[in-house]
Design a protein around this motif. Structure first.
Motif, PDB file in Angstrom:
ATOM      1  N   HIS A   1      11.733   4.282 -29.268  1.00  0.00           N
ATOM      2  CA  HIS A   1      11.361   3.588 -30.503  1.00  0.00           C
ATOM      3  C   HIS A   1      12.586   2.992 -31.192  1.00  0.00           C
ATOM      4  CE1 HIS A   1       7.098   4.132 -30.946  1.00  0.00           C
ATOM      5  NE2 HIS A   1       7.163   5.429 -30.650  1.00  0.00           N
ATOM      6  N   ARG A   2      13.616   3.805 -31.258  1.00  0.00           N
ATOM      7  CA  ARG A   2      14.827   3.326 -31.948  1.00  0.00           C
ATOM      8  C   ARG A   2      15.483   2.174 -31.182  1.00  0.00           C
ATOM      9  NH1 ARG A   2      15.969   8.980 -33.429  1.00  0.00           N
ATOM     10  NH2 ARG A   2      17.260   9.168 -31.575  1.00  0.00           N
TER      11      ARG A   2
ATOM     12  N   GLN B   1      16.645  -3.532 -31.140  1.00  0.00           N
ATOM     13  CA  GLN B   1      16.573  -4.838 -30.490  1.00  0.00           C
ATOM     14  C   GLN B   1      15.866  -5.857 -31.381  1.00  0.00           C
ATOM     15  OE1 GLN B   1      15.519  -4.840 -26.216  1.00  0.00           O
ATOM     16  NE2 GLN B   1      15.656  -2.623 -26.306  1.00  0.00           N
ATOM     17  N   ARG B   2      14.783  -5.393 -32.044  1.00  0.00           N
ATOM     18  CA  ARG B   2      14.044  -6.283 -32.945  1.00  0.00           C
ATOM     19  C   ARG B   2      14.929  -6.755 -34.094  1.00  0.00           C
ATOM     20  NH1 ARG B   2       9.084  -2.826 -33.397  1.00  0.00           N
ATOM     21  NH2 ARG B   2       8.013  -3.468 -31.505  1.00  0.00           N
TER      22      ARG B   2
ATOM     23  N   THR C   1      22.108   4.849 -35.816  1.00  0.00           N
ATOM     24  CA  THR C   1      23.239   4.075 -36.332  1.00  0.00           C
ATOM     25  C   THR C   1      22.976   2.579 -36.191  1.00  0.00           C
ATOM     26  OG1 THR C   1      24.584   5.843 -35.382  1.00  0.00           O
ATOM     27  CG2 THR C   1      25.757   3.886 -36.143  1.00  0.00           C
ATOM     28  N   VAL C   2      22.466   2.185 -35.021  1.00  0.00           N
ATOM     29  CA  VAL C   2      22.215   0.768 -34.746  1.00  0.00           C
ATOM     30  C   VAL C   2      21.140   0.238 -35.691  1.00  0.00           C
ATOM     31  CG1 VAL C   2      21.305  -0.837 -33.029  1.00  0.00           C
ATOM     32  CG2 VAL C   2      22.924   0.918 -32.340  1.00  0.00           C
ATOM     33  N   VAL C   3      20.066   1.014 -35.841  1.00  0.00           N
ATOM     34  CA  VAL C   3      18.957   0.577 -36.695  1.00  0.00           C
ATOM     35  C   VAL C   3      19.455   0.389 -38.130  1.00  0.00           C
ATOM     36  CG1 VAL C   3      16.682   1.224 -37.589  1.00  0.00           C
ATOM     37  CG2 VAL C   3      17.282   1.727 -35.198  1.00  0.00           C
TER      38      VAL C   3
ATOM     39  N   LEU D   1      21.174  -7.615 -41.543  1.00  0.00           N
ATOM     40  CA  LEU D   1      20.099  -8.582 -41.754  1.00  0.00           C
ATOM     41  C   LEU D   1      19.968  -8.905 -43.250  1.00  0.00           C
ATOM     42  CD1 LEU D   1      17.778 -10.245 -40.535  1.00  0.00           C
ATOM     43  CD2 LEU D   1      16.312  -8.232 -40.753  1.00  0.00           C
ATOM     44  N   ASP D   2      20.072  -7.875 -44.078  1.00  0.00           N
ATOM     45  CA  ASP D   2      20.036  -8.096 -45.534  1.00  0.00           C
ATOM     46  C   ASP D   2      21.151  -9.045 -45.951  1.00  0.00           C
ATOM     47  OD1 ASP D   2      17.898  -6.460 -45.858  1.00  0.00           O
ATOM     48  OD2 ASP D   2      19.043  -4.701 -46.522  1.00  0.00           O
TER      49      ASP D   2
END
Lengths: 409, 255
Positions: free
Chosen positions: A191-192, A197-198, A234-236, A243-244
């Protein structure tokens, strides 16, 4: 606003955090022998998620290769590998890494010694011999994850063949780590990975905005996390933050370059030792490299992944990555990016290091010209070996290319 | 309006002066190691020859490898655009320009307005450039000016298979030692260089009419060898060597 103020405004707040994360990551990896965590060296396109599940620290000689290139240590290390008998025509990541292992040289004093090697040949054939050499040198077990080349589509036979290897991969990890593979944890990691990736794709998508808040040169930098720590929280967290920041820049109208007039697509790996020069060169022509085929590769096969069945579906996703598909499909993906990012021209790095990436470029160039009528240019070089870069030739080509791009617009 | 084009190549510096689109004069000299001095010299010599003052030139464009070292130019443009513009000025029907200079060779497609649509340049290799021919002429102990013409007298051209200048030179030396007829070797050398240029031009889909420009266009052997490859005549102007400078002067008029 002064030029310096404008420059500061264009700087990324998130860049500092990124450096911190990468430093922490390398410190953890380098001190693994004290903490007892196993270290696996893995190829950039390899399935890293099972390593995360097993608490193995993944280390990427290719990411390290990029560091070697960016710190201008590539030529010396490549020359050392040549002195050892390796051909100049070999991949410069492979040459630099092989030389580094022997010398304990390079940035950060070399990579931590591996406890195992995981080699996936979805990116090239060179990695097979490269990892065999390192497995012999370090005397550690090697797992080869063999992904057949997808000339067209993905056959059932290939699916079965690759899926079977995931079981073998898990067996391999259980044997080396002497513990069981935790299936529940693997669902979380899956999931992570997908989430990461998304988010990475969303970050890249912000470049569709005019002016683009980021350039491909920025993407080359921010890419490191999705490559190395895919599947971790960490990546998420990091890409949510990034992105913000991109969206804030869009709201405030902050472009990545001062005056974006032309939008360019980059193909192939970066020329690591010339990022600054190239970025300034294109910016001097008011050209923003808004997208590239390289950084997209780490989120390009999400469509094949079943989020609820990550382990099974990753067989297809890892096999159908950009470098393991036929030229027609590659061209299709490039044409899609041309439309999506509304580019005015395409710059191709014909990279002597990376044959699978560079081999079909002339065909892709012709397809682009036929379908889109866009100007394309080629830069011949190596991604790490500086001896192959000829500044005056590249300089003249970029000037001429930009003259043509501006003439058309 | 009076304009000038200064083309600083790796071996020669060229200048052209135009008056409202008409060529007043052109000049070629050696570049040497100092671009700025070479540019000044070729420009001043041409002005003197034409009896003109520097102040009478309204706009100057520099081009060629040394283009950014010409401080007195109003703008630097690449030789790609300048050769395209120059060839279009000399003959508006031309659609492909093959420019072979001292250290590089290039092919470009030009549209009906003289705009460059696409281009391709040699990569990091001197095969198919003026320097290649120079090295070979020296190995054959032939004056460069006679080199091309001698190739036309060949009975059957030798085969030079190496594409590398250095290796091709040793191949030539071994042919000499085998007693091969000089003209045949020279024709083989021209064939080899022409093959490189032809293959490169095919990458962008060279379409007729084709014009050859740059210093190597003065070499008749190279022109004929290329004509054979393309299977059609290639136009060569008397001004081929200064074509880039002419294009620069034309573009200066548009600044």
């Amino acid at each position: 606003m002064s030029t310096q103020e404008q420059k500061n405004k264009r700087k990324f707040r998130s860049a500092g955090r990124m450096r911190e994360i990468m430093t922490e990551y390398y410190i953890e990896a380098k001190s693994a022998s004290q903490t007892g965590k196993p270290v696996a060296w893995i190829t950039s396109g390899g399935p890293v998620e099972p390593l995360i599940v097993m608490d193995v620290i993944p280390v990427y000689p290719e990411n390290y290769g990029a560091m070697i290139g960016a710190s201008h240590m590539g030529s010396d290390l490549c020359a050392k590998a040549e002195a050892m008998g390796y051909s100049m025509d070999l991949c410069s990541y492979a040459r630099a890494d092989i030389a580094c292992a022997l010398e304990n040289g390079g940035p950060i004093g070399g990579l931590p010694k591996p406890d195992m090697l995981v080699c996936c040949n979805n990116i090239c054939g060179t990695v097979l011999k490269w990892y065999e050499i390192q497995a012999r040198y370090f005397n550690v077990p090697l797992f080869i994850f063999d992904t057949p080349f997808c000339h067209t589509g993905f056959s059932d036979a290939a699916r079965t063949y690759v899926r079977k290897q995931i079981d073998e991969y898990i067996d391999f990890l259980e044997t080396v780590c002497r513990k069981k593979f935790d299936l529940d944890k693997s669902i979380e990691v899956g999931h992570r990975s997908i989430q990461g990736q998304r988010l990475w794709q969303k970050v890249l998508d912000t470049a569709t905005h005019k002016p683009s808040p980021m350039t491909a040169f920025d993407a080359f930098f921010f890419l490191a996390l999705i490559v190395t720590l895919r599947g971790t929280q960490t990546v998420v967290d990091y890409y949510t933050e990034l992105l913000d920041e991109m969206n804030e820049r869009i709201e405030q109208g902050i472009g990545a370059i001062e005056n974006e007039r032309y939008r360019i697509l980059w193909d192939n790996l970066p020329i690591w030792y010339r990022l600054k020069w190239l970025s300034e060169k294109f910016a001097s022509h008011d050209a923003c490299l808004v997208a590239d085929t390289y950084t997209t590769a780490w989120c390009g096969t999400m469509k094949y992944i079943d989020e609820n069945n990550f382990i099974d579906s990753m067989a297809e996703a890892y096999t159908r990555i950009y470098l393991n598909i036929g030229v027609d499909e590659m061209a299709e993906s490039v044409l899609g990016m041309i439309d999506k990012y509304e580019v005015d021209g395409v710059v191709m790095h014909s990279n002597r290091s990376c044959k699978p990436y560079s081999f079909g470029q002339y065909d892709i160039q012709q397809i682009i010209q036929k379908e889109k009528g866009l100007p394309c240019m080629m830069i011949e070089s190596h991604m790490v070996d500086e001896r192959s870069f000829s500044e005056s030739q590249v300089d003249a080509r970029i000037d001429a290319f930009m003259e043509i791009v501006s003439q058309r617009k | 309006m009076r304009t000038a084009g200064i083309d600083i190549g790796s071996i020669t510096a060229k200048a052209a002066i135009l008056d409202t689109g008409k060529i007043l004069g052109t000049r070629v000299s050696f570049t040497g190691y100092n671009v700025e001095i070479a540019a000044k010299k070729v420009f001043e010599d041409l002005l003197e020859e034409l009896g003109l003052k520097a102040q009478s030139i309204e706009r100057i464009v520099s081009t060629g490898y040394g283009r950014n070292g010409v401080a007195f130019a109003h703008k630097a443009m690449t030789e790609i655009i300048c050769h395209g513009t120059g060839a279009h000025y000399l003959n508006p029907r031309v659609r492909t320009v093959i420019d072979v200079g001292g250290q590089d060779s290039k092919a470009l497609l030009v549209d009906e307005n003289g705009a460059v649509k696409d281009f391709v340049m040699n990569d990091k290799c001197a095969a198919g450039t003026g320097r290649f021919l120079e090295v070979m002429a020296r190995a054959m102990e032939v004056n460069l000016d006679d080199f091309g013409a001698l190739s036309l007298n060949a009975g059957s051209p030798s085969k030079i298979s190496s594409i590398c200048t250095v290796f091709a030179e040793s191949e030539v030396i071994s042919l000499i030692s085998k007693g091969e007829v000089r003209e045949n070797i020279i024709a083989g050398i021209h064939d080899s260089a022409a093959s490189r240029v032809y293959a490169m031009a095919q990458r962008i889909g060279a379409t007729p009419p084709i014009m050859m420009t740059g210093g190597v266009a003065k070499n008749i052997g190279m022109v004929r060898a290329l004509e054979k490859k393309f299977n059609q005549t290639i136009e060569v102007s008397d001004l081929a060597q200064v074509n880039g400078a002419i294009g620069a002067a034309v573009l200066a008029g548009r600044l």
